[in-house]
Design an enzyme around this catalytic site. Structure first.
Site, PDB file in Angstrom:
ATOM      1  NE  ARG A 122       2.759  -8.314  15.287  1.00 32.06           N
ATOM      2  CZ  ARG A 122       2.395  -7.499  14.300  1.00 32.06           C
ATOM      3  NH1 ARG A 122       3.237  -6.597  13.823  1.00 32.06           N
ATOM      4  NH2 ARG A 122       1.201  -7.608  13.751  1.00 32.06           N
ATOM      5  NE  ARG A 153      -1.569  -6.627  16.686  1.00 35.88           N
ATOM      6  CZ  ARG A 153      -1.290  -5.811  15.678  1.00 35.88           C
ATOM      7  NH1 ARG A 153      -0.187  -5.078  15.710  1.00 35.88           N
ATOM      8  NH2 ARG A 153      -2.089  -5.702  14.649  1.00 35.88           N
ATOM      9  NE  ARG A 164      -3.635  -7.806  10.904  1.00 32.71           N
ATOM     10  CZ  ARG A 164      -2.625  -8.093  11.733  1.00 32.71           C
ATOM     11  NH1 ARG A 164      -2.575  -9.250  12.351  1.00 32.71           N
ATOM     12  NH2 ARG A 164      -1.674  -7.222  11.917  1.00 32.71           N
TER      13      ARG A 164
HETATM   14  P1  AMP Z   1      -1.921  -2.362  13.082  1.00 32.99           P
HETATM   15  O1  AMP Z   1      -1.494  -2.347  14.508  1.00 32.99           O
HETATM   16  O2  AMP Z   1      -1.439  -1.178  12.308  1.00 32.99           O
HETATM   17  O3  AMP Z   1      -1.616  -3.683  12.401  1.00 32.99           O
HETATM   18  O4  AMP Z   1      -3.514  -2.245  13.092  1.00 32.99           O
HETATM   19  C1  AMP Z   1      -4.328  -3.239  13.695  1.00 32.99           C
HETATM   20  C2  AMP Z   1      -5.753  -3.146  13.160  1.00 32.99           C
HETATM   21  O5  AMP Z   1      -6.312  -1.873  13.513  1.00 32.99           O
HETATM   22  C3  AMP Z   1      -5.894  -3.227  11.653  1.00 32.99           C
HETATM   23  O6  AMP Z   1      -5.907  -4.568  11.173  1.00 32.99           O
HETATM   24  C4  AMP Z   1      -7.227  -2.519  11.441  1.00 32.99           C
HETATM   25  O7  AMP Z   1      -8.310  -3.344  11.788  1.00 32.99           O
HETATM   26  C5  AMP Z   1      -7.161  -1.393  12.467  1.00 32.99           C
HETATM   27  N1  AMP Z   1      -6.547  -0.183  11.875  1.00 32.99           N
HETATM   28  C6  AMP Z   1      -5.341   0.381  12.201  1.00 32.99           C
HETATM   29  N2  AMP Z   1      -5.098   1.463  11.440  1.00 32.99           N
HETATM   30  C7  AMP Z   1      -6.168   1.595  10.609  1.00 32.99           C
HETATM   31  C8  AMP Z   1      -6.500   2.495   9.572  1.00 32.99           C
HETATM   32  N3  AMP Z   1      -5.684   3.499   9.206  1.00 32.99           N
HETATM   33  N4  AMP Z   1      -7.694   2.311   8.938  1.00 32.99           N
HETATM   34  C9  AMP Z   1      -8.526   1.331   9.292  1.00 32.99           C
HETATM   35  N5  AMP Z   1      -8.268   0.423  10.239  1.00 32.99           N
HETATM   36  C10 AMP Z   1      -7.103   0.547  10.910  1.00 32.99           C
END
Ligand code: AMP
Length: 209
Positions: A122, A153, A164
């Site tokens: 990615r 990222r 994750r």
């Molecule tokens: P994402 O871009 O959705 O993969 O989110 C990246 C990171 O942001 C995640 O691994 C979490 O650490 C944090 N994060 C995003 N959305 C949430 C959520 N709803 N609750 C808690 N942490 C979040």
């Protein structure tokens, strides 16, 4: 329409959410994007969130719930939205239920080996946020949409991805049952092409309208 995209990291939630948001004129709300923006702007919230994100964990529920509550209250969310990456815990799902009623939840399913492959490939555009696979970029780290620089990222390294995925299984997967019980869950096969998965989602949405 108020929609939510559920699924493990790398399943294609963001990619599908952007497409559906554009196609149906809905606001796209990605909590991951919102947090990355806070980090980029070096806000107090961003500084607090960074350590959790870099470790592959979840940002505390109260922080995320407050952030989403504020976003949903904005006038541009009044006609509907797509939640991408929220809720991720049962506590977040219960808090959401108190502020908005979802019409449909799309669970995008992809086997774990494919997730790790996708996340490793990615690349994200620093300027417009577009997400691409490195194989699509023809050897150049330049965004095909806006010519911005593409980057990896910080949390897309294999070790953090494994954490994750473990966090997803432990804290987010129970939401599948939660929304199935409410009769609004739709299972999508996320292993197909982006266009095929998008067509599955569109078929459900067109039946709902
Ligand atoms: P994402 O871009 O959705 O993969 O989110 C990246 C990171 O942001 C995640 O691994 C979490 O650490 C944090 N994060 C995003 N959305 C949430 C959520 N709803 N609750 C808690 N942490 C979040």
């Amino acid at each position: 329409m108020k929609l939510m995209f559920l699924g493990p990291p790398g399943a294609g939630k963001g990619t599908q959410a952007v497409r559906v948001a554009t196609g149906y004129g809905l606001l796209h709300i990605s909590t991951g994007d919102m947090l990355r923006e806070q980090i980029k702007n070096d806000t107090a919230l961003g500084q607090r969130a960074k350590a959790y994100i870099d470790a592959g964990g979840l940002v505390p529920d109260d922080v995320i719930i407050g952030m989403v509550r504020e976003r949903i209250a904005q006038p541009d969310a009044a006609d509907g939205f797509i939640l991408d990456g929220f809720p991720r815990t049962l506590e977040q799902a219960r808090a959401l239920e108190a502020i908005a009623q979802l019409d449909a939840v799309f669970n995008i399913d992809v086997p774990e080996d494919a997730l790790i492959r996708r996340i490793s490939g990615r690349r994200v555009c620093r300027d417009c946020g577009a997400v691409h696979q490195v194989a699509e970029l023809g050897g150049k780290d330049i965004c095909p949409k806006c010519a911005g620089a593409m980057y990896v990222r910080d949390d897309d390294n294999v070790q953090t991805v494994r954490e994750r995925l473990a966090v997803y299984r432990r804290q987010t997967q129970p939401l599948i049952e939660y929304y199935a019980q409410r009769g609004i869950l739709h299972h999508m096969n996320g292993s197909e092409t982006i266009a095929d998965t998008n067509a599955q989602i569109a078929a459900v949405l067109d039946r709902m309208q």
